[in-house]
Motif scaffolding. Structure first.
Motif, PDB file in Angstrom:
ATOM      1  N   MET A  54       0.837  -1.213   0.000  1.00 27.12           N
ATOM      2  CA  MET A  54       0.000   0.000   0.000  1.00 27.12           C
ATOM      3  C   MET A  54       0.862   1.250   0.000  1.00 27.12           C
ATOM      4  O   MET A  54       1.912   1.274   0.634  1.00 27.12           O
ATOM      5  N   ARG A  55       0.387   2.269  -0.691  1.00 26.45           N
ATOM      6  CA  ARG A  55       1.104   3.554  -0.705  1.00 26.45           C
ATOM      7  C   ARG A  55       0.164   4.610  -0.124  1.00 26.45           C
ATOM      8  O   ARG A  55      -0.864   4.936  -0.733  1.00 26.45           O
ATOM      9  N   ILE A  56       0.515   5.058   1.075  1.00 18.66           N
ATOM     10  CA  ILE A  56      -0.401   5.909   1.832  1.00 18.66           C
ATOM     11  C   ILE A  56       0.278   7.201   2.252  1.00 18.66           C
ATOM     12  O   ILE A  56       1.459   7.205   2.606  1.00 18.66           O
ATOM     13  N   VAL A  57      -0.503   8.278   2.248  1.00 22.08           N
ATOM     14  CA  VAL A  57      -0.041   9.559   2.795  1.00 22.08           C
ATOM     15  C   VAL A  57      -0.864   9.839   4.051  1.00 22.08           C
ATOM     16  O   VAL A  57      -2.084   9.700   4.052  1.00 22.08           O
ATOM     17  N   LEU A  58      -0.159  10.211   5.119  1.00 30.09           N
ATOM     18  CA  LEU A  58      -0.820  10.558   6.374  1.00 30.09           C
ATOM     19  C   LEU A  58      -0.751  12.075   6.520  1.00 30.09           C
ATOM     20  O   LEU A  58       0.345  12.644   6.443  1.00 30.09           O
ATOM     21  N   VAL A  59      -1.904  12.719   6.734  1.00 34.82           N
ATOM     22  CA  VAL A  59      -1.879  14.172   6.964  1.00 34.82           C
ATOM     23  C   VAL A  59      -2.599  14.494   8.269  1.00 34.82           C
ATOM     24  O   VAL A  59      -3.411  13.716   8.759  1.00 34.82           O
ATOM     25  N   GLY A  60      -2.308  15.678   8.778  1.00 37.19           N
ATOM     26  CA  GLY A  60      -2.936  16.122  10.023  1.00 37.19           C
ATOM     27  C   GLY A  60      -2.091  17.221  10.608  1.00 37.19           C
ATOM     28  O   GLY A  60      -0.903  17.343  10.267  1.00 37.19           O
ATOM     29  N   PRO A  61      -2.670  18.042  11.477  1.00 41.32           N
ATOM     30  CA  PRO A  61      -1.911  19.154  12.047  1.00 41.32           C
ATOM     31  C   PRO A  61      -0.722  18.673  12.880  1.00 41.32           C
ATOM     32  O   PRO A  61      -0.654  17.495  13.244  1.00 41.32           O
ATOM     33  N   PRO A  62       0.220  19.587  13.178  1.00 43.17           N
ATOM     34  CA  PRO A  62       1.332  19.204  14.055  1.00 43.17           C
ATOM     35  C   PRO A  62       0.784  18.649  15.356  1.00 43.17           C
ATOM     36  O   PRO A  62      -0.190  19.181  15.893  1.00 43.17           O
ATOM     37  N   GLY A  63       1.374  17.567  15.821  1.00 40.23           N
ATOM     38  CA  GLY A  63       0.941  16.990  17.092  1.00 40.23           C
ATOM     39  C   GLY A  63      -0.315  16.145  17.008  1.00 40.23           C
ATOM     40  O   GLY A  63      -0.816  15.653  18.024  1.00 40.23           O
ATOM     41  N   ALA A  64      -0.840  15.905  15.803  1.00 36.78           N
ATOM     42  CA  ALA A  64      -2.085  15.128  15.663  1.00 36.78           C
ATOM     43  C   ALA A  64      -1.882  13.665  16.046  1.00 36.78           C
ATOM     44  O   ALA A  64      -2.839  12.959  16.365  1.00 36.78           O
ATOM     45  N   GLY A  65      -0.629  13.215  15.986  1.00 37.26           N
ATOM     46  CA  GLY A  65      -0.351  11.799  16.262  1.00 37.26           C
ATOM     47  C   GLY A  65       0.069  11.059  14.995  1.00 37.26           C
ATOM     48  O   GLY A  65       0.024   9.830  14.955  1.00 37.26           O
ATOM     49  N   LYS A  66       0.513  11.798  13.982  1.00 38.98           N
ATOM     50  CA  LYS A  66       0.909  11.156  12.710  1.00 38.98           C
ATOM     51  C   LYS A  66       2.068  10.177  12.934  1.00 38.98           C
ATOM     52  O   LYS A  66       2.026   9.049  12.479  1.00 38.98           O
ATOM     53  N   GLY A  67       3.097  10.643  13.634  1.00 34.96           N
ATOM     54  CA  GLY A  67       4.268   9.794  13.867  1.00 34.96           C
ATOM     55  C   GLY A  67       3.907   8.565  14.690  1.00 34.96           C
ATOM     56  O   GLY A  67       4.325   7.449  14.385  1.00 34.96           O
ATOM     57  N   THR A  68       3.102   8.794  15.726  1.00 32.65           N
ATOM     58  CA  THR A  68       2.670   7.689  16.606  1.00 32.65           C
ATOM     59  C   THR A  68       1.904   6.645  15.791  1.00 32.65           C
ATOM     60  O   THR A  68       2.198   5.444  15.850  1.00 32.65           O
ATOM     61  N   GLN A  69       0.942   7.103  15.001  1.00 31.19           N
ATOM     62  CA  GLN A  69       0.126   6.170  14.213  1.00 31.19           C
ATOM     63  C   GLN A  69       0.939   5.549  13.084  1.00 31.19           C
ATOM     64  O   GLN A  69       0.803   4.355  12.796  1.00 31.19           O
ATOM     65  N   ALA A  70       1.797   6.350  12.447  1.00 25.02           N
ATOM     66  CA  ALA A  70       2.571   5.821  11.316  1.00 25.02           C
ATOM     67  C   ALA A  70       3.462   4.668  11.762  1.00 25.02           C
ATOM     68  O   ALA A  70       3.592   3.665  11.050  1.00 25.02           O
ATOM     69  N   THR A  71       4.067   4.793  12.946  1.00 24.95           N
ATOM     70  CA  THR A  71       4.936   3.727  13.445  1.00 24.95           C
ATOM     71  C   THR A  71       4.141   2.425  13.595  1.00 24.95           C
ATOM     72  O   THR A  71       4.577   1.350  13.169  1.00 24.95           O
ATOM     73  N   LEU A  72       2.941   2.534  14.177  1.00 25.19           N
ATOM     74  CA  LEU A  72       2.118   1.342  14.415  1.00 25.19           C
ATOM     75  C   LEU A  72       1.552   0.777  13.111  1.00 25.19           C
ATOM     76  O   LEU A  72       1.563  -0.433  12.877  1.00 25.19           O
ATOM     77  N   LEU A  73       1.086   1.671  12.240  1.00 25.44           N
ATOM     78  CA  LEU A  73       0.492   1.210  10.973  1.00 25.44           C
ATOM     79  C   LEU A  73       1.547   0.577  10.072  1.00 25.44           C
ATOM     80  O   LEU A  73       1.292  -0.435   9.411  1.00 25.44           O
ATOM     81  N   ALA A  74       2.746   1.182  10.046  1.00 24.72           N
ATOM     82  CA  ALA A  74       3.808   0.652   9.184  1.00 24.72           C
ATOM     83  C   ALA A  74       4.154  -0.780   9.604  1.00 24.72           C
ATOM     84  O   ALA A  74       4.385  -1.644   8.762  1.00 24.72           O
ATOM     85  N   LYS A  75       4.144  -1.015  10.929  1.00 24.12           N
ATOM     86  CA  LYS A  75       4.445  -2.359  11.434  1.00 24.12           C
ATOM     87  C   LYS A  75       3.336  -3.322  10.991  1.00 24.12           C
ATOM     88  O   LYS A  75       3.597  -4.400  10.479  1.00 24.12           O
ATOM     89  N   THR A  76       2.085  -2.895  11.187  1.00 20.70           N
ATOM     90  CA  THR A  76       0.946  -3.758  10.837  1.00 20.70           C
ATOM     91  C   THR A  76       0.934  -4.065   9.339  1.00 20.70           C
ATOM     92  O   THR A  76       0.642  -5.186   8.927  1.00 20.70           O
ATOM     93  N   LEU A  77       1.244  -3.067   8.515  1.00 21.46           N
ATOM     94  CA  LEU A  77       1.145  -3.238   7.061  1.00 21.46           C
ATOM     95  C   LEU A  77       2.459  -3.709   6.435  1.00 21.46           C
ATOM     96  O   LEU A  77       2.525  -3.937   5.226  1.00 21.46           O
ATOM     97  N   SER A  78       3.506  -3.826   7.261  1.00 23.44           N
ATOM     98  CA  SER A  78       4.850  -4.230   6.784  1.00 23.44           C
ATOM     99  C   SER A  78       5.341  -3.338   5.642  1.00 23.44           C
ATOM    100  O   SER A  78       5.798  -3.827   4.595  1.00 23.44           O
ATOM    101  N   ILE A  79       5.236  -2.047   5.849  1.00 24.10           N
ATOM    102  CA  ILE A  79       5.772  -1.086   4.881  1.00 24.10           C
ATOM    103  C   ILE A  79       6.595  -0.055   5.657  1.00 24.10           C
ATOM    104  O   ILE A  79       6.342   0.161   6.844  1.00 24.10           O
ATOM    105  N   PRO A  80       7.581   0.581   5.007  1.00 21.36           N
ATOM    106  CA  PRO A  80       8.383   1.558   5.752  1.00 21.36           C
ATOM    107  C   PRO A  80       7.620   2.842   6.053  1.00 21.36           C
ATOM    108  O   PRO A  80       6.786   3.283   5.256  1.00 21.36           O
ATOM    109  N   HIS A  81       7.939   3.414   7.215  1.00 24.91           N
ATOM    110  CA  HIS A  81       7.392   4.707   7.640  1.00 24.91           C
ATOM    111  C   HIS A  81       8.381   5.764   7.185  1.00 24.91           C
ATOM    112  O   HIS A  81       9.514   5.786   7.653  1.00 24.91           O
ATOM    113  N   VAL A  82       7.962   6.607   6.266  1.00 19.92           N
ATOM    114  CA  VAL A  82       8.860   7.639   5.744  1.00 19.92           C
ATOM    115  C   VAL A  82       8.403   8.999   6.256  1.00 19.92           C
ATOM    116  O   VAL A  82       7.372   9.519   5.840  1.00 19.92           O
TER     117      VAL A  82
END
Ligand code: AP5
Length: 221
Positions: free
Chosen positions: A1-29
């Motif tokens: 999957m090729r996904i873009v995560l958006v949201g204001p600063p502090g929305a939790g993008k990094g927190t969610q991206a780390t967990l989602l990347a693990k679940t989906l087995s794709i790198p968090h960039v």
């Protein structure tokens, strides 16, 4: 999957991206993490980016796009990726389209994390990150480490980001509204955006995100 995560600063993008990347087995960039890694390594790019980041403004597109392109060309991103913090304005979104088009691939979806501004400010004010690894992220109230100032995962020192000041956060929010929100509209016209409420516990938000991506995938097939 090729996904873009958006949201204001502090929305939790990094927190969610780390967990989602693990679940989906794709790198968090994360372009923010790439810039911070350059800063801690003292590279020329890091030196140029540091004062701009501390002010809350965007690093120039030319530099950011070249860095993102380079990262997406690494082989671990061949099977998909989760972009966090890029693109952040319409010129970057157009550049990403071009990068993907050259490789004959497309985005699968854009996940938009919605969080009220007062919560964003609370999350940023209490955030502490690990010196060893930017993805070990804590919060003094919502996710405190067992020992104050020490990372639970690797024992590294926890610190407050130099752009997490009141002044910088005000600028980052302004930049988000004026420059980043237009990309949500750009992607919405292409039917790519799913907005999810990002209030609640971290694992509840992750469950909403996974459900949204699943719905998105099923509607495409
Ligand atoms: P970047 O690092 O991307 O920062 P940001 O977009 O401002 O986002 P943050 O990292 O602040 O927040 P986040 O949404 O990841 O939240 P987190 O998961 O940490 O960019 C920094 C700078 O780099 C930019 O200002 C710019 O200068 C430059 N830059 C980067 N990309 C660029 C680009 N493309 N172009 C130009 N310049 C660029 O969570 C925040 C806190 O909340 C944490 O403490 C966490 O533990 C807590 N938390 C998370 N989820 C929850 C929850 N559900 N409940 C309670 N607490 C929670």
């Amino acid at each position: 999957m090729r996904i873009v995560l958006v949201g204001p600063p502090g929305a939790g993008k990094g927190t969610q991206a780390t967990l989602l990347a693990k679940t989906l087995s794709i790198p968090h960039v994360s372009t923010g993490d790439l810039f911070r890694a350059n800063i801690s390594q003292g590279t020329e790019l890091g030196l140029a980016a540091k004062s701009i980041m501390d002010s809350g403004k965007l690093v120039p597109d030319e530099v950011t796009i070249a860095m993102a392109k380079d990262r997406l060309e690494q082989s671990d991103a061949d099977g998909g990726f989760l972009l966090d913090g890029f693109p952040r304005n319409v010129p970057q979104a157009l550049a990403l389209d071009e990068i993907l088009e050259q490789r004959g691939i497309e985005l699968d979806g854009v996940l938009d994390l919605e969080v009220p501004e007062d919560e964003v400010v609370r999350r940023i004010a209490g955030r502490r990150i690990c010196r060893n690894e930017g993805n070990h992220v804590f919060h003094v109230e919502y996710n405190p480490p067992a020992e104050e100032g020490v990372c639970d995962v690797c024992g590294g020192e926890l610190y407050q980001r130099s752009d997490d000041t009141e002044e910088s956060v005000r600028v980052r929010l302004e930049v988000y509204h004026t420059q980043t929100e237009p990309i949500i509209e750009y992607y919405r016209k292409q039917g790519l955006v799913t907005t999810i409420p990002a209030l609640g516990k971290v694992d509840e938000v992750t469950a909403r995100a996974i459900e949204a991506l699943r719905r998105n995938r099923d509607s495409d097939s």
